[in-house]
Design an enzyme around this catalytic site. Structure first.
Site, PDB file in Angstrom:
ATOM      1  CD  GLU A   1      59.684  23.526  60.595  1.00 26.14           C
ATOM      2  OE1 GLU A   1      59.254  23.618  61.746  1.00 26.14           O
ATOM      3  OE2 GLU A   1      59.037  23.914  59.599  1.00 26.14           O
TER       4      GLU A   1
ATOM      5  CB  CYS B   1      38.377  34.800  62.010  1.00 23.57           C
ATOM      6  SG  CYS B   1      37.720  33.668  63.209  1.00 23.57           S
TER       7      CYS B   1
ATOM      8  CE  LYS C   1      56.070  22.859  57.888  1.00 20.80           C
ATOM      9  NZ  LYS C   1      56.584  23.729  58.875  1.00 20.80           N
TER      10      LYS C   1
ATOM     11  NE  ARG D   1      43.364  35.817  58.508  1.00 16.04           N
ATOM     12  CZ  ARG D   1      44.104  36.790  59.024  1.00 16.04           C
ATOM     13  NH1 ARG D   1      44.950  37.442  58.262  1.00 16.04           N
ATOM     14  NH2 ARG D   1      44.007  37.125  60.287  1.00 16.04           N
TER      15      ARG D   1
ATOM     16  CG  ASN E   1      40.298  37.415  63.748  1.00 15.95           C
ATOM     17  OD1 ASN E   1      40.291  36.446  64.495  1.00 15.95           O
ATOM     18  ND2 ASN E   1      41.342  37.751  63.015  1.00 15.95           N
ATOM     19  N   GLY E   2      38.733  37.196  66.884  1.00 17.04           N
ATOM     20  CA  GLY E   2      39.227  37.404  68.250  1.00 17.04           C
ATOM     21  C   GLY E   2      38.349  36.688  69.248  1.00 17.04           C
TER      22      GLY E   2
ATOM     23  CD1 TRP F   1      40.801  27.667  62.112  1.00 17.89           C
ATOM     24  CD2 TRP F   1      40.785  28.302  64.255  1.00 17.89           C
ATOM     25  NE1 TRP F   1      41.578  26.781  62.813  1.00 17.89           N
ATOM     26  CE2 TRP F   1      41.585  27.150  64.132  1.00 17.89           C
ATOM     27  CE3 TRP F   1      40.632  28.872  65.515  1.00 17.89           C
ATOM     28  CZ2 TRP F   1      42.227  26.569  65.206  1.00 17.89           C
ATOM     29  CZ3 TRP F   1      41.273  28.293  66.595  1.00 17.89           C
ATOM     30  CH2 TRP F   1      42.063  27.149  66.438  1.00 17.89           C
TER      31      TRP F   1
ATOM     32  CG  HIS G   1      67.448   8.315  77.268  1.00 17.57           C
ATOM     33  ND1 HIS G   1      67.996   7.636  78.328  1.00 17.57           N
ATOM     34  CD2 HIS G   1      68.478   8.920  76.635  1.00 17.57           C
ATOM     35  CE1 HIS G   1      69.300   7.841  78.348  1.00 17.57           C
ATOM     36  NE2 HIS G   1      69.616   8.621  77.333  1.00 17.57           N
TER      37      HIS G   1
ATOM     38  CD  GLU H   1      52.727  22.644  60.447  1.00 20.95           C
ATOM     39  OE1 GLU H   1      52.402  23.707  60.971  1.00 20.95           O
ATOM     40  OE2 GLU H   1      53.682  22.554  59.639  1.00 20.95           O
TER      41      GLU H   1
ATOM     42  CE  LYS I   1      51.566  31.140  56.502  1.00 19.41           C
ATOM     43  NZ  LYS I   1      52.614  30.109  56.618  1.00 19.41           N
TER      44      LYS I   1
HETATM   45  C1  G6P Z   1      50.638  28.646  63.133  1.00 21.83           C
HETATM   46  C2  G6P Z   1      51.108  28.304  61.730  1.00 21.83           C
HETATM   47  C3  G6P Z   1      52.576  27.865  61.777  1.00 21.83           C
HETATM   48  C4  G6P Z   1      53.419  28.938  62.430  1.00 21.83           C
HETATM   49  C5  G6P Z   1      52.892  29.325  63.811  1.00 21.83           C
HETATM   50  C6  G6P Z   1      53.572  30.580  64.336  1.00 21.83           C
HETATM   51  O1  G6P Z   1      50.606  27.498  63.907  1.00 21.83           O
HETATM   52  O2  G6P Z   1      50.310  27.281  61.181  1.00 21.83           O
HETATM   53  O3  G6P Z   1      53.034  27.642  60.456  1.00 21.83           O
HETATM   54  O4  G6P Z   1      54.737  28.479  62.556  1.00 21.83           O
HETATM   55  O5  G6P Z   1      51.494  29.618  63.746  1.00 21.83           O
HETATM   56  O6  G6P Z   1      53.238  31.651  63.503  1.00 21.83           O
HETATM   57  P1  G6P Z   1      54.101  32.935  63.290  1.00 21.83           P
HETATM   58  O7  G6P Z   1      53.328  33.753  62.296  1.00 21.83           O
HETATM   59  O8  G6P Z   1      54.184  33.616  64.631  1.00 21.83           O
HETATM   60  O9  G6P Z   1      55.433  32.548  62.797  1.00 21.83           O
END
Ligand code: G6P
Length: 612
Positions: free
Chosen positions: A485, A2, A489, A27, A99-100, A73, A508, A492, A607
């Site tokens: 990673e 949010c 990506k 965000r 937010n929260g 959100w 395995h 996501e 984000k």
């Molecule tokens: C969310 C974002 C990711 C990020 C993760 C941790 O899931 O979409 O891109 O890696 O949070 O966020 P941070 O700000 O703690 O690195």
């Protein structure tokens, strides 16, 4: 997650709020809304994007110099028009954005219902605004005081902004566990969940601390109280954020811009922190706690998402070079599993935003057990950077694309420097290797630039795989976190199912999935278990899988076996994760674009995850 933006001043609030909401889009959100005070209190909100909100508000009364705006959100209640913020009190005099999560919203709601309150939405936020109304009515308090008293009854996390049509010259903000920043302009104030909506208007900001309540009243100074009703002096800081960093600068997407910014963000994260000739490495921010790190019995790294993958690279680096045992923990697991932590432990939290709720809570737990805490954050002044004993910033600049790219490589850069510094201090690295690594490190930004030249090749490869349903990513040693990673990506932003695996573990389980339809990305760089990775490639080929290999330039063996080869420059094994990540970022980017996905704001993702 949010986003909050609020304005009070001498200009029309609506355009400022809409622009602010656009800045907050990165965000992640599913609905948006605004409220403006003029002769009355207007609220406009709907499911969808900020553009949908604009269409909805078009032709309606959007006048007023005081207003609040929100991107939601969903946590409590599905994303729809009714659950979107702002929410109003029963008498419709108050409007709130939040937010929260209000954890005790259910018991509060039951109580309020007994007192005659009727609710329209499924949200916890609506309960809070009714509670404020209730306090205001029963105790005849001014808005700021009613908000404070109401918050004493709340369990959970919040960043809120509240308007009152009966007191039209004021906005009240408050926060606990969710970030909130006040911008101070000339005769005007801003309030936001991060500085992005504020930066073009003022550089003077105050970051609110937990359980602080701010009163922004036209014609007066900023007033801050804590929840115990003590008046506090605002600490005004200068914002270190530039508007250009928040714009796409000619790129189609923020993600692409951020991928291409990596030579600079990596160089910025190294700048002034080492000298090849003198053999000196230093991280100024942790110098006072360095001895704790040097003599730590154990280092625990806590993080989430991509930052957790950087932590895994950190484990390989610190154990390999500095010979200190490292554990890497998902912050969300660590905080609830009653972990063993003591005063000799050092806990490193890695977080781009510095606001991830689980990482913050894991740190607080570690602190309460006496551990030394270190932060590796990208956002200056963020909550994690403030609660840790010491820290080292990554200097990646604002990262707007939800899928983290340049923040990841900047985190790994800082971890390399930290591991080298500790190794040197502990005498666990031979001088020659230390100097060689520094020399290789210096070359990295240029080598990333070289690696970026693979973009058109990667784009070409992407065309052939854009319609597949599954992807497998394999790597060993330092390249195992890179495989994780790379898979994250792709998941996501393209919504293709992808799994990262240690190459040898393929036997395995995942090997059962391999057939002629299955693309397998293998990081097969020349140092570290190269022959073994080649065997893994052969195992995939024997089952007709398609191989996309990331290899060291000049490689012939892997190149002969693979269907597609992407070459990266030669470097130390420990530095490969930075170079090898770049083509994987590009692969996910191009595939997502070709599939028509919203690259910068993928569905359901946020984000900065400020709720657990
Ligand atoms: C969310 C974002 C990711 C990020 C993760 C941790 O899931 O979409 O891109 O890696 O949070 O966020 P941070 O700000 O703690 O690195």
């Amino acid at each position: 997650m949010c986003g909050i933006v609020a304005y009070i001043g001498n200009k029309e609030a609506y355009p400022i709020l809409i622009k602010g909401l656009r800045r907050l889009e990165y965000r992640g959100y599913d609905s948006a809304g605004i409220s403006l005070v003029n002769a009355g209190l207007n609220v406009y909100k709907c499911k969808g994007k900020v553009s949908d909100l604009e269409a909805f508000a078009s032709g309606k009364d959007v006048s007023g110099v005081v207003g609040i705006g929100h991107t939601r959100w969903a946590t409590h209640g599905e994303p729809n028009d009714v659950n979107a913020h702002p929410h109003q009190s029963g008498n419709e005099h108050l409007a709130i954005i939040h937010n929260g999560i209000i954890e005790n919203y259910d018991s509060l709601k039951t109580e309020l219902k007994k007192r005659g309150h009727v609710f329209k939405s499924d949200t916890d936020t609506e309960v809070l605004v009714h509670l404020i109304e209730d306090v205001q009515a029963n105790e005849d308090l001014p808005l700021a005081e009613a908000v404070r008293v109401a918050l004493t009854q709340v369990v959970g996390a919040y960043a809120i902004a509240v308007l009152d049509r009966n007191d039209p010259n004021v906005i009240i903000g408050a926060k606990k566990g969710s970030p909130m920043v006040v911008g101070i302009g000339k005769g005007e104030f801003f309030l936001a969940s991060d500085a992005t909506p504020i930066v073009e208007y003022t550089k003077e900001v105050v970051y609110l601390e937990d359980e602080q309540i701010v009163e922004l009243r036209l014609g007066q100074e900023v007033r801050i109280k804590n929840i115990e009703n003590e008046t506090l002096t605002p600490y005004i800081q200068e914002l270190e954020l530039h508007l250009e960093a928040l714009e796409k600068g000619g790129y189609d997407h923020f993600m692409l811009k951020e991928i291409f910014e990596q030579p600079k963000s990596i160089a910025d994260s190294m700048r002034g922190r080492f000298h090849v000739e003198s053999g000196d490495v230093s991280l100024g921010g942790i110098i006072d706690y360095e001895q704790k790190l040097v003599s730590a019995k154990r280092i625990i790294i806590v993080a989430c998402g991509t930052s957790w993958h950087a932590g895994l690279v950190g484990e390989y680096l610190i154990e390999d070079l500095a010979r200190i045992p490292v554990e890497v923990e998902y912050a969300s697991e660590f905080r609830y599993r009653n972990p063993i932590i003591n005063e000799e432990d050092v806990v490193i939290a890695i977080s781009q935003s510095g606001e991830t709720a689980d990482t913050l809570a894991a740190l607080e737990l570690a602190k309460s057990k006496g551990a030394t805490t270190i932060g590796i954050c990208n956002v200056v002044g963020s909550s994690i950077s403030r609660v840790t004993d010491a820290g080292s910033y990554t200097h990646a600049g604002p990262e707007i694309g939800v899928a983290s790219t340049k923040a990841f490589t900047a985190q790994v850069t800082v971890l390399i420097l930290m591991a080298l510094r500790l190794a040197h201090k502990r005498g666990s690295i031979p001088e020659s290797r230390f100097h060689q690594m520094l020399a290789s490190l210096e070359k990295l930004p240029k080598q990333v630039e070289e690696t970026l030249k693979t973009a058109s090749l990667v784009e070409h490869i992407s065309k052939q795989y854009k319609d597949v349903r599954n992807f497998l990513y394999l790597g060993r040693g330092y390249n195992f976190p890179v495989a994780l990673e790379g898979a994250l990506k792709l998941k996501e932003i393209s919504y293709i199912h992808a799994e990262g695996y240690p190459a040898a573990e393929m036997k395995h389980g995942p090997i059962a999935l391999i057939d002629e339809e299955m693309p397998v990305v293998v990081i097969a760089t020349s140092k570290g278990n190269y022959e073994k990775v080649i065997s893994n490639i052969q195992e995939v080929k024997a089952r007709k899988g398609k191989i996309i290999a990331i290899v060291t330039e000049g490689d012939v063996t892997a190149a002969e076996l693979a269907d597609h080869v992407i070459e990266i420059p030669d470097t130390e094994e420990a530095l490969v994760p930075i170079l090898a990540s770049v083509p994987l970022q590009l692969l996910s980017y191009y595939i997502a674009v070709m599939r028509g996905c919203n690259v910068d704001q993928p569905r359901n993702l946020a984000k900065s995850v400020t709720v657990e």
